[in-house]
Design a protein around this motif. Structure first.
Motif: not given
Length: 339
Positions: A108-118
């Motif tokens: 990844s290249f930023d902290a604005a793209t979390p991975i959630a459960s779905h």
């Protein structure tokens, strides 16, 4: 216009993102898709075309990471969404990393793209939605179709996520269109933000032309891509066209930039168009600084449809949720009228 969507795209629901030095509510919410779909008629369910079209664009290692990251995060005893905090600015190379923190930063290249459960399921079905729209245009000789892609895709590279994007829907559709012999294929990106992932994927590829009109990266995300001197490299030199515009741009200025991009696509000899459409050029968008009004979107669409190319329209950004459905509907109606 026929549109495609799958309800599994709504399940992606990160809670927050890191923005301007603090935690904020996640902007790319499911309400974006529900507001758009409520305004559209002719909506059809997406079909599953499998993983091969995705793997034609994204690396197998990245897909393995993306599909297992949330489970690994929870296995490490973490709560909340999976999000990276350490990024390899230099010396980025394949490494056998096992800790999920390291893998998140590597892909990844930023902290604005979390991975959630779905998140993986939603991204997978977002890509299938793009492929469903492509399939409809090809099999029915239709002039256009709309894919309500959510999450969006144009910031995702071959092996990285960012900018709310996990799989690059435009690149996946363009690659499939080219493989089907529909080329030359062009991608036009009219989101407020530069489609850096799409550019990266095709930067040395002479087969896919990429044109983007966007906020000047000197002042706006994604900052490090989208400058005017980026025209491709190797065999791809000349197949990349960036048109950055200043904050405050209205449609009077924008239509001139759009005419330039369309002329470049025509000169390149495109026979098929993938359109990355972002409604975040709207004056009321909370994270963007252009000044387009709702009434400008049909005119924009008519200008593009005058190319008379078979076109797959993919949803990218747009975060003024209360106005989003109206703006997207206005654009699509203008595109139909222009054809």
């Amino acid at each position: 216009m026929i549109s495609f969507f799958d309800d599994r795209q709504l399940a992606h629901a990160p809670l927050q993102e890191l923005h301007n030095g603090g935690w904020e509510n996640y902007q790319e919410t499911a309400a974006r898709a529900t507001d758009i779909s409520a305004r559209l008629t002719g909506m059809r369910p997406s079909r599953d075309f499998g993983s091969d079209p995705i793997l034609a664009v994204h690396s197998a290692d990245y897909i393995d990471f993306l599909s297992t990251a949330f489970e690994q995060w929870r296995d490490a005893g973490r709560s909340g969404d999976a999000i990276g905090y350490t990024f390899p600015v230099v010396g980025r190379r394949p490494l056998n990393l096992t800790r999920i923190d390291a893998r998140l930063g590597a892909y990844s290249f930023d902290a604005a793209t979390p991975i959630a459960s779905h998140s993986w399921d939603a991204a997978y079905w977002s890509a299938q939605t793009a492929l469903s729209a492509l399939d409809h245009v090809v099999k029915n000789a239709a002039p256009s179709a709309f894919a309500l892609c959510r999450p969006p895709g144009h910031h995702a590279g071959a092996d990285y996520m960012g900018g709310y994007c996990y799989l690059n829907n435009a690149a996946i559709a363009a690659r499939q269109a080219h493989k089907a012999g529909l080329g030359p294929v062009a991608i036009l990106d009219i989101d407020y933000h530069h489609g850096n992932g799409t550019q990266d994927i095709f930067y040395d590829d002479p087969e896919i032309f990429f044109a983007s009109i966007h906020a000047d990266p000197v002042s706006d995300y994604p900052f490090y891509w989208g400058h005017q001197d980026e025209t491709g490299e190797g065999d791809g030199i000349g197949a990349n066209c960036n048109i950055p515009l200043p904050r405050g741009t209205d449609y009077t200025q924008y239509q001139r930039a759009l005419a330039t991009a369309l002329e470049a696509i025509t000169k390149w000899g495109a026979k098929f168009l993938i359109l990355s459409f972002g409604a975040d050029t709207y004056a009321g968008d909370p994270i963007s600084e252009f000044r387009m009004q709702t009434g400008d979107f049909p005119r924009m669409a008519q200008q593009i449809s005058a190319l008379s190319l078979p076109t797959v329209i993919l949803m990218e950004g747009g975060y003024a949720v209360d106005a989003l459905g109206e703006n997207v509907s206005a654009f699509l109606s203008g595109f139909d009228h222009g054809i």
